[in-house]
Design a protein around this motif. Structure first.
Motif, PDB file in Angstrom:
ATOM      1  N   ILE A   1       0.766  -1.088  -0.084  1.00 40.78           N
ATOM      2  CA  ILE A   1      -0.131   0.133  -0.063  1.00 40.78           C
ATOM      3  C   ILE A   1       0.854   1.140  -0.012  1.00 40.78           C
ATOM      4  N   ALA A   2       0.424   2.222  -0.747  1.00 38.72           N
ATOM      5  CA  ALA A   2       1.227   3.654  -0.690  1.00 38.72           C
ATOM      6  C   ALA A   2       0.549   4.610  -1.080  1.00 38.72           C
ATOM      7  N   GLN A   3       0.895   5.827  -0.816  1.00 35.90           N
ATOM      8  CA  GLN A   3      -0.206   6.993  -0.996  1.00 35.90           C
ATOM      9  C   GLN A   3       0.788   7.925  -1.689  1.00 35.90           C
ATOM     10  N   THR A   4       0.065   8.929  -2.779  1.00 39.37           N
ATOM     11  CA  THR A   4       0.694   9.396  -3.748  1.00 39.37           C
ATOM     12  C   THR A   4       0.444  11.071  -3.239  1.00 39.37           C
ATOM     13  N   ALA A   5       1.073  11.961  -3.769  1.00 31.97           N
ATOM     14  CA  ALA A   5       0.868  13.431  -3.106  1.00 31.97           C
ATOM     15  C   ALA A   5      -0.478  13.844  -3.472  1.00 31.97           C
ATOM     16  N   ASP A   6      -1.268  13.108  -4.178  1.00 31.36           N
ATOM     17  CA  ASP A   6      -2.698  13.881  -4.596  1.00 31.36           C
ATOM     18  C   ASP A   6      -3.481  13.189  -3.836  1.00 31.36           C
ATOM     19  N   GLY A   7      -3.294  12.355  -2.805  1.00 28.46           N
ATOM     20  CA  GLY A   7      -3.998  11.784  -1.776  1.00 28.46           C
ATOM     21  C   GLY A   7      -4.692  10.489  -1.860  1.00 28.46           C
ATOM     22  N   TYR A   8      -4.263   9.816  -3.187  1.00 29.13           N
ATOM     23  CA  TYR A   8      -4.865   8.658  -3.486  1.00 29.13           C
ATOM     24  C   TYR A   8      -4.149   7.401  -2.952  1.00 29.13           C
ATOM     25  N   LEU A   9      -4.890   6.348  -2.359  1.00 30.76           N
ATOM     26  CA  LEU A   9      -4.024   5.278  -1.779  1.00 30.76           C
ATOM     27  C   LEU A   9      -4.017   4.272  -3.076  1.00 30.76           C
ATOM     28  N   TRP A  10      -2.850   3.707  -3.182  1.00 32.74           N
ATOM     29  CA  TRP A  10      -2.630   2.492  -4.216  1.00 32.74           C
ATOM     30  C   TRP A  10      -2.290   1.145  -3.709  1.00 32.74           C
ATOM     31  N   LEU A  11      -3.033   0.258  -4.015  1.00 34.27           N
ATOM     32  CA  LEU A  11      -2.932  -0.936  -3.727  1.00 34.27           C
ATOM     33  C   LEU A  11      -2.550  -2.201  -4.519  1.00 34.27           C
ATOM     34  N   GLY A  12      -1.222  -2.686  -4.211  1.00 33.18           N
ATOM     35  CA  GLY A  12      -0.795  -3.602  -5.039  1.00 33.18           C
ATOM     36  C   GLY A  12      -1.046  -5.059  -4.740  1.00 33.18           C
ATOM     37  N   THR A  13      -1.710  -5.633  -5.609  1.00 30.25           N
ATOM     38  CA  THR A  13      -2.297  -7.111  -5.421  1.00 30.25           C
ATOM     39  C   THR A  13      -1.731  -7.891  -6.414  1.00 30.25           C
ATOM     40  N   GLU A  14      -1.982  -9.142  -6.120  1.00 34.84           N
ATOM     41  CA  GLU A  14      -1.081 -10.177  -7.237  1.00 34.84           C
ATOM     42  C   GLU A  14      -1.917 -10.231  -8.369  1.00 34.84           C
ATOM     43  N   PHE A  15      -3.197  -9.447  -8.569  1.00 33.72           N
ATOM     44  CA  PHE A  15      -3.860  -9.477  -9.745  1.00 33.72           C
ATOM     45  C   PHE A  15      -3.931  -8.062 -10.522  1.00 33.72           C
ATOM     46  N   GLY A  16      -2.948  -7.217  -9.663  1.00 33.87           N
ATOM     47  CA  GLY A  16      -2.843  -5.951 -10.570  1.00 33.87           C
ATOM     48  C   GLY A  16      -2.789  -4.849  -9.574  1.00 33.87           C
ATOM     49  N   LEU A  17      -2.921  -3.670  -9.962  1.00 37.42           N
ATOM     50  CA  LEU A  17      -2.959  -2.490  -9.394  1.00 37.42           C
ATOM     51  C   LEU A  17      -4.133  -1.862  -9.146  1.00 37.42           C
ATOM     52  N   ARG A  18      -4.530  -1.116  -7.912  1.00 39.16           N
ATOM     53  CA  ARG A  18      -6.006  -0.600  -7.610  1.00 39.16           C
ATOM     54  C   ARG A  18      -5.865   0.758  -7.018  1.00 39.16           C
ATOM     55  N   ARG A  19      -6.569   1.782  -7.496  1.00 40.00           N
ATOM     56  CA  ARG A  19      -6.447   3.117  -6.861  1.00 40.00           C
ATOM     57  C   ARG A  19      -7.856   3.140  -5.778  1.00 40.00           C
ATOM     58  N   PHE A  20      -7.334   3.720  -4.694  1.00 40.52           N
ATOM     59  CA  PHE A  20      -8.608   3.797  -3.603  1.00 40.52           C
ATOM     60  C   PHE A  20      -8.552   5.395  -3.220  1.00 40.52           C
ATOM     61  N   ASP A  21      -9.988   5.654  -3.292  1.00 40.47           N
ATOM     62  CA  ASP A  21     -10.128   7.340  -2.944  1.00 40.47           C
ATOM     63  C   ASP A  21     -10.758   7.460  -1.881  1.00 40.47           C
ATOM     64  N   GLY A  22     -10.935   6.409  -0.847  1.00 39.24           N
ATOM     65  CA  GLY A  22     -11.372   6.605   0.522  1.00 39.24           C
ATOM     66  C   GLY A  22     -12.913   5.645   0.507  1.00 39.24           C
ATOM     67  N   VAL A  23     -13.542   5.725  -0.927  1.00 37.02           N
ATOM     68  CA  VAL A  23     -14.830   5.213  -0.944  1.00 37.02           C
ATOM     69  C   VAL A  23     -14.838   3.839  -1.665  1.00 37.02           C
ATOM     70  N   ARG A  24     -14.205   3.710  -2.848  1.00 37.64           N
ATOM     71  CA  ARG A  24     -14.010   2.832  -3.753  1.00 37.64           C
ATOM     72  C   ARG A  24     -12.629   2.796  -4.199  1.00 37.64           C
ATOM     73  N   ALA A  25     -12.263   1.308  -4.435  1.00 40.90           N
ATOM     74  CA  ALA A  25     -10.992   0.723  -4.987  1.00 40.90           C
ATOM     75  C   ALA A  25     -11.430   0.372  -6.643  1.00 40.90           C
ATOM     76  N   VAL A  26     -10.770   1.084  -7.405  1.00 38.78           N
ATOM     77  CA  VAL A  26     -11.069   0.647  -8.840  1.00 38.78           C
ATOM     78  C   VAL A  26      -9.619   0.442  -9.356  1.00 38.78           C
ATOM     79  N   PRO A  27      -9.699  -0.779 -10.523  1.00 34.59           N
ATOM     80  CA  PRO A  27      -8.536  -1.055 -11.107  1.00 34.59           C
ATOM     81  C   PRO A  27      -7.955   0.067 -11.942  1.00 34.59           C
ATOM     82  N   TRP A  28      -6.551   0.028 -11.765  1.00 33.45           N
ATOM     83  CA  TRP A  28      -5.772   1.190 -12.664  1.00 33.45           C
ATOM     84  C   TRP A  28      -5.553   0.336 -14.096  1.00 33.45           C
TER      85      TRP A  28
END
Length: 217
Positions: free
Chosen positions: A70-97
């Motif tokens: 899990i990492a956070q970028t300067a724009d506030g998004y959380l990024w989730l690294g999974t075994e099936f790909g990368l997802r971006r989380f805005d605090g409500v929903r995680a969407v595939p990148w």
């Protein structure tokens, strides 16, 4: 000149590769506990009922796979690294990148993430390294074939990359677009997993052959 020195030999004959990797993971946890013991304790003045938590489910966009980083970028998004790909989380929903059309990550198996101070997201995968900034995906062929188990940005803004491979692992630094790698001589064995920067600016790297210190100055 900076210098790298080995502090403890950790490879023992007869051990399996899996055992060696497990040992490095334990080493990383020990480093974290010793250096940041204050970060794992709860506030004793608060009752357990005063802590709040929230959980998100697969129906809200979370992957069925393991979240490895899990990492956070300067724009506030959380990024989730999974075994099936990368997802971006805005605090409500995680969407595939999704990468730009015609481009792709070295692998969809995400092993490590690092949000840098300049807003760039560094993405370590099972088969190499990439970064994402301003809707531009950059790959680093010098690390193709390496499993990127750890990423770290030091106080000077240098990105350190820990790579693992069955043949020879590498430790690489990236600064201002320039990449320099170490370990081709086999000093790290099959690779490096944990990375840590201490208060003196020393970089500590847990390799399959022991613990290494990179001393600036």
């Amino acid at each position: 000149m900076s210098a790298m020195s080995r502090h403890r030999v950790g490879l023992q004959p007869g051990r399996s590769l899996r055992a060696d990797r497990r040992r490095s993971a334990v080493m990383a946890a020990c480093m974290l506990l010793v250096c940041r013991a204050d970060g794992v304790a709860l506030n004793p003045s608060l009752d357990v009922s005063q802590y709040a938590h929230a959980s998100w489910k697969i129906s809200e966009g979370f992957s069925e796979g393991i979240i490895r980083s899990i990492a956070q970028t300067a724009d506030g998004y959380l990024w989730l690294g999974t075994e099936f790909g990368l997802r971006r989380f805005d605090g409500v929903r995680a969407v595939p990148w999704e990468p730009p059309l015609g481009q792709h990550l070295p692998s969809s198996d995400i092993r490590s993430l690092q949000g840098a101070r300049d807003g760039r997201l560094w993405i370590g995968t099972f088969n190499g390294l990439a970064s994402w900034k301003d809707r531009e995906l950059t790959r680093y062929p010098e690390l193709d074939g390496q499993t990127i188990e750890a990423l770290l940005e030091d106080r000077e803004g240098t990105i350190w990359v820990a790579g693992w491979a069955p043949s020879t692992g590498r430790l690489c630094s990236i600064q201002n677009g320039n990449i320099q790698c170490y370990g081709e001589d086999g000093r790290f064995g099959s690779g490096v997993t944990p990375l840590y920067e201490d208060s003196g600016g020393n970089l500590w790297a847990g390799g399959m052959t022991g613990v290494w210190r990179w001393k600036p100055g």
